[in-house]
Write a protein that holds these residues in place. Structure first.
Motif, PDB file in Angstrom:
ATOM      1  N   LEU A  57     -26.867  24.798 -17.692  1.00 43.04           N
ATOM      2  CA  LEU A  57     -26.232  23.682 -18.791  1.00 43.04           C
ATOM      3  C   LEU A  57     -27.221  22.556 -18.652  1.00 43.04           C
ATOM      4  CD1 LEU A  57     -24.175  24.972 -16.283  1.00 43.04           C
ATOM      5  CD2 LEU A  57     -22.468  23.874 -17.709  1.00 43.04           C
ATOM      6  N   ASP A  61     -25.247  17.239 -22.036  1.00 42.64           N
ATOM      7  CA  ASP A  61     -24.432  18.017 -22.781  1.00 42.64           C
ATOM      8  C   ASP A  61     -23.830  19.475 -22.173  1.00 42.64           C
ATOM      9  OD1 ASP A  61     -22.785  19.050 -24.857  1.00 42.64           O
ATOM     10  OD2 ASP A  61     -24.258  18.888 -26.464  1.00 42.64           O
ATOM     11  N   MET A  62     -22.746  19.408 -21.334  1.00 44.93           N
ATOM     12  CA  MET A  62     -22.633  20.605 -20.607  1.00 44.93           C
ATOM     13  C   MET A  62     -21.852  21.671 -21.341  1.00 44.93           C
ATOM     14  SD  MET A  62     -21.781  18.814 -17.013  1.00 44.93           S
ATOM     15  CE  MET A  62     -21.237  20.230 -16.185  1.00 44.93           C
ATOM     16  N   SER A  63     -21.698  21.294 -22.690  1.00 43.77           N
ATOM     17  CA  SER A  63     -21.062  22.318 -23.624  1.00 43.77           C
ATOM     18  C   SER A  63     -22.073  23.276 -24.040  1.00 43.77           C
ATOM     19  CB  SER A  63     -20.270  21.683 -24.751  1.00 43.77           C
ATOM     20  OG  SER A  63     -21.283  21.031 -25.641  1.00 43.77           O
ATOM     21  N   GLN A  65     -24.799  25.808 -23.216  1.00 39.28           N
ATOM     22  CA  GLN A  65     -24.850  26.681 -21.857  1.00 39.28           C
ATOM     23  C   GLN A  65     -25.790  27.702 -22.518  1.00 39.28           C
ATOM     24  OE1 GLN A  65     -21.145  28.151 -20.716  1.00 39.28           O
ATOM     25  NE2 GLN A  65     -20.475  25.884 -20.091  1.00 39.28           N
ATOM     26  N   ASN A 180     -14.312  21.879 -13.706  1.00 39.56           N
ATOM     27  CA  ASN A 180     -14.686  21.156 -14.948  1.00 39.56           C
ATOM     28  C   ASN A 180     -15.588  22.027 -16.100  1.00 39.56           C
ATOM     29  OD1 ASN A 180     -12.854  19.219 -14.380  1.00 39.56           O
ATOM     30  ND2 ASN A 180     -14.452  18.144 -13.117  1.00 39.56           N
ATOM     31  N   LEU A 181     -16.404  21.140 -16.726  1.00 39.47           N
ATOM     32  CA  LEU A 181     -17.498  21.695 -17.732  1.00 39.47           C
ATOM     33  C   LEU A 181     -18.472  22.582 -16.916  1.00 39.47           C
ATOM     34  CD1 LEU A 181     -17.753  18.905 -20.014  1.00 39.47           C
ATOM     35  CD2 LEU A 181     -16.415  20.739 -20.587  1.00 39.47           C
ATOM     36  N   GLN A 183     -18.185  25.297 -15.571  1.00 36.37           N
ATOM     37  CA  GLN A 183     -17.929  26.664 -15.620  1.00 36.37           C
ATOM     38  C   GLN A 183     -18.406  27.423 -16.862  1.00 36.37           C
ATOM     39  OE1 GLN A 183     -13.964  27.885 -14.699  1.00 36.37           O
ATOM     40  NE2 GLN A 183     -13.535  25.699 -14.762  1.00 36.37           N
ATOM     41  N   SER A 185     -19.214  29.929 -19.891  1.00 35.50           N
ATOM     42  CA  SER A 185     -18.595  30.752 -20.851  1.00 35.50           C
ATOM     43  C   SER A 185     -18.532  32.102 -20.672  1.00 35.50           C
ATOM     44  CB  SER A 185     -18.928  30.422 -22.236  1.00 35.50           C
ATOM     45  OG  SER A 185     -18.478  31.509 -23.293  1.00 35.50           O
TER      46      SER A 185
END
Length: 246
Positions: A57, A61-63, A65, A180-181, A183, A185
């Motif tokens: 990640l 910006d951990m969104s 991945q 939290n973030l 993890q 997808s």
């Protein structure tokens, strides 16, 4: 130059193909490469003896991945270095480098340096970290050692945002975590599992007996403490104008 947390300048012209822009290699270039391969040792490359597939990640910006493919060189018992690619295909793009150290070396690092590193215990125990096509009994001793290590991963080519070339500043990457973030997808994991005909859940269950570290230094995975990541920027600076020799 773009900083690691901003979109880069307009991309160079080219097709939507994942390969970087450029003309196909000529016959002469193929001959040069083949000839060099015959007479040069390429010793550093030949020391890469492992292929690891896992996920990472972006620290800022951990969104975002990505699936990563590490080609690992073991320098000694306490230090590994990895060339990181976006796939295991022949034309994979080299997207960064990761350094991996034992807990013994990590504990000797300055606190500010430790903040740039991430732990590997959860990656290992959760089944996210795999050596594709390597039987479990063969990889188990390595996984037991890796669970106690820390890594520092710099991404130099952000292919997930569509960059056709390595653009802007490098980005610091972090490892998956169970909170939290951090993890990963499920869709990303499912796609990887289908490719290698594996089950991350089955791997996770098979690794229950792998011992977790007695203590994971909280300076690693630093975002879990304050919810902030690291972004790299580029700035102008005065050059040293005197040569280091008379």
């Amino acid at each position: 130059m773009a900083s690691s947390d901003k979109s880069p300048s307009p991309m160079p012209s080219g097709t939507d193909h994942p390969r970087p822009p450029g003309q196909p290699m000529t016959v002469e270039q193929h001959m040069i490469d083949k000839g060099a391969q015959l007479v040069q040792s390429l010793k550093p490359v030949k020391q890469m003896n492992q292929h690891v597939c896992t996920f990472a990640l972006y620290s800022h910006d951990m969104s975002r991945q990505i699936e990563t493919h590490h080609y690992v060189t073991r320098v000694n018992q306490d230090f590994l270095q990895c060339a990181v690619y976006d796939s295991d295909h022949a034309h994979a793009r080299l997207i960064g480098v990761e350094y991996i150290v034992s807990d013994r070396i990590f504990e000797a690092l300055p606190p500010d340096e430790q903040k740039l590193w991430h732990s590997h215990a959860y990656e290992i125990k959760s089944g996210l970290w795999v050596n594709p096509r390597v039987p479990g009994m063969i990889e188990k001793p390595e996984l037991e050692n890796m669970a106690k290590t820390y890594g520092k991963f710099w991404c130099t080519w952000q292919v997930d945002r569509g960059d056709k070339l390595p653009l802007g500043a490098p980005a610091l990457m972090i490892s998956p975590q169970p909170v939290n973030l951090g993890q990963i997808s499920p869709e990303l994991v499912h796609r990887r599992d289908n490719k290698y005909n594996i089950s991350t859940k089955v791997l996770r269950d098979s690794r229950v007996e792998i011992a977790e570290p007695e203590w994971i230094n909280p300076q690693a995975d630093y975002w879990k403490q304050d919810g902030k990541g690291f972004a790299i920027d580029i700035k102008f600076t005065d050059m040293k104008l005197r040569a280091p020799f008379p």
